[in-house]
Design an enzyme around this catalytic site. Structure first.
Site, PDB file in Angstrom:
ATOM      1  N   CYS A  27       6.385  -0.516   6.429  1.00  7.63           N
ATOM      2  CA  CYS A  27       5.990   0.546   5.968  1.00  7.63           C
ATOM      3  C   CYS A  27       7.045   1.090   5.033  1.00  7.63           C
ATOM      4  CB  CYS A  27       5.730   1.610   6.935  1.00  7.63           C
ATOM      5  SG  CYS A  27       5.084   3.177   6.236  1.00  7.63           S
ATOM      6  N   LEU A  28       6.936   1.514   3.726  1.00  4.59           N
ATOM      7  CA  LEU A  28       7.656   2.093   2.900  1.00  4.59           C
ATOM      8  C   LEU A  28       8.391   3.289   3.409  1.00  4.59           C
ATOM      9  CD1 LEU A  28       6.112   1.199  -0.716  1.00  4.59           C
ATOM     10  CD2 LEU A  28       7.856   0.227   0.368  1.00  4.59           C
TER      11      LEU A  28
ATOM     12  N   GLN B  51       2.874   9.864   1.945  1.00  6.54           N
ATOM     13  CA  GLN B  51       4.219   9.308   1.804  1.00  6.54           C
ATOM     14  C   GLN B  51       4.837   9.824   0.375  1.00  6.54           C
ATOM     15  OE1 GLN B  51       2.336   4.923   2.277  1.00  6.54           O
ATOM     16  NE2 GLN B  51       4.472   4.893   3.065  1.00  6.54           N
TER      17      GLN B  51
ATOM     18  N   GLY C  80       0.917  -1.290  -0.027  1.00  3.37           N
ATOM     19  CA  GLY C  80       0.170  -0.027  -0.079  1.00  3.37           C
ATOM     20  C   GLY C  80       0.846   1.411   0.067  1.00  3.37           C
TER      21      GLY C  80
ATOM     22  N   HIS D 294      -1.914   6.752   7.805  1.00  5.01           N
ATOM     23  CA  HIS D 294      -1.233   7.703   7.152  1.00  5.01           C
ATOM     24  C   HIS D 294      -2.088   8.891   6.714  1.00  5.01           C
ATOM     25  CE1 HIS D 294       2.816   5.683   6.347  1.00  5.01           C
ATOM     26  NE2 HIS D 294       2.122   4.535   5.906  1.00  5.01           N
TER      27      HIS D 294
ATOM     28  N   HIS E 271      -3.698   0.387   8.144  1.00  5.02           N
ATOM     29  CA  HIS E 271      -2.379   1.017   7.788  1.00  5.02           C
ATOM     30  C   HIS E 271      -2.133   2.198   7.093  1.00  5.02           C
ATOM     31  CE1 HIS E 271       2.082   0.617   7.835  1.00  5.02           C
ATOM     32  NE2 HIS E 271       1.905   1.527   6.850  1.00  5.02           N
ATOM     33  N   GLU E 272      -2.937   1.966   5.896  1.00  8.16           N
ATOM     34  CA  GLU E 272      -2.850   3.320   4.991  1.00  8.16           C
ATOM     35  C   GLU E 272      -3.779   4.262   5.343  1.00  8.16           C
ATOM     36  OE1 GLU E 272      -0.485   3.189   2.851  1.00  8.16           O
ATOM     37  OE2 GLU E 272      -0.159   1.187   3.111  1.00  8.16           O
TER      38      GLU E 272
HETATM   39 NI    NI Z   1       2.939   2.692   5.595  1.00 10.48          NI
END
Ligand code: NI
Length: 166
Positions: free
Chosen positions: A89-90, A49, A44, A135, A131-132
């Site tokens: 997480c990226l 981000q 995701g 953000h 999770h997304e």
């Molecule tokens: Ni993330």
């Protein structure tokens, strides 16, 4: 490809705005986010981000053959039952930790044309959605860990960063 903002950048902590204009720019942005997510092998990716303070995230679960753009998502129901699973997480590359979240959620969102949809999600899909969605509210998975584990992750991350810079 879009640049991914990493931990320490205040952008990840900002609030996001609702998307009201469903012009072609939003489809272009979603495509770029999907490409970036795929090339980074993430499940995701959310607006903040990539430096976009708007309520959009993309997700893709290759194993389940599920791919979707979520715009203006709202989690309208969460299960009492919780589940624990490892997340990464990226924006916090290389770090993973078990996170406890509701096992199931119901989410309402819009697609890139503004068309509303509702999804009842469980398992990995419920997890990635939460999770997304976090953000979009300036929340990272490390915020959901107890203090000891968060400290451990942050320490390991700093070490990793130092190594990659030297
Ligand atoms: Ni993330």
């Amino acid at each position: 490809m879009l640049d991914i903002i990493t931990l320490g950048d205040e952008f990840l902590r900002e609030k996001t705005d609702r998307i009201i204009d469903f012009g072609s720019e939003i489809a272009v942005l979603a495509d770029a986010m999907i490409d970036t997510m795929r090339s980074e092998r993430g499940l995701g990716l959310a607006g903040p981000q990539v430096g976009v303070l708007k309520r959009i995230f993309v997700l893709e679960l290759p194993e389940e053959g599920f791919s979707r753009v979520f715009i203006n998502p709202e989690i309208i129901e969460t299960s009492q039952e919780l589940s624990s699973y490892e997340e990464g997480c990226l924006s916090i590359p290389g770090m993973y930790s078990d996170v406890i979240r509701p096992a199931r959620v119901t989410v309402q969102a819009q697609d890139t044309k503004g068309k509303p949809f509702t999804i009842n999600a469980e398992g990995m899909l419920a997890r990635v959605i939460q999770h997304e969605n976090d953000h979009l509210h300036g929340v990272l998975f490390i915020d959901r860990l107890d203090e000891d584990r968060r400290e451990r992750v942050l320490k390991a991350y700093k070490k990793r960063e130092k190594r990659s810079k030297s």
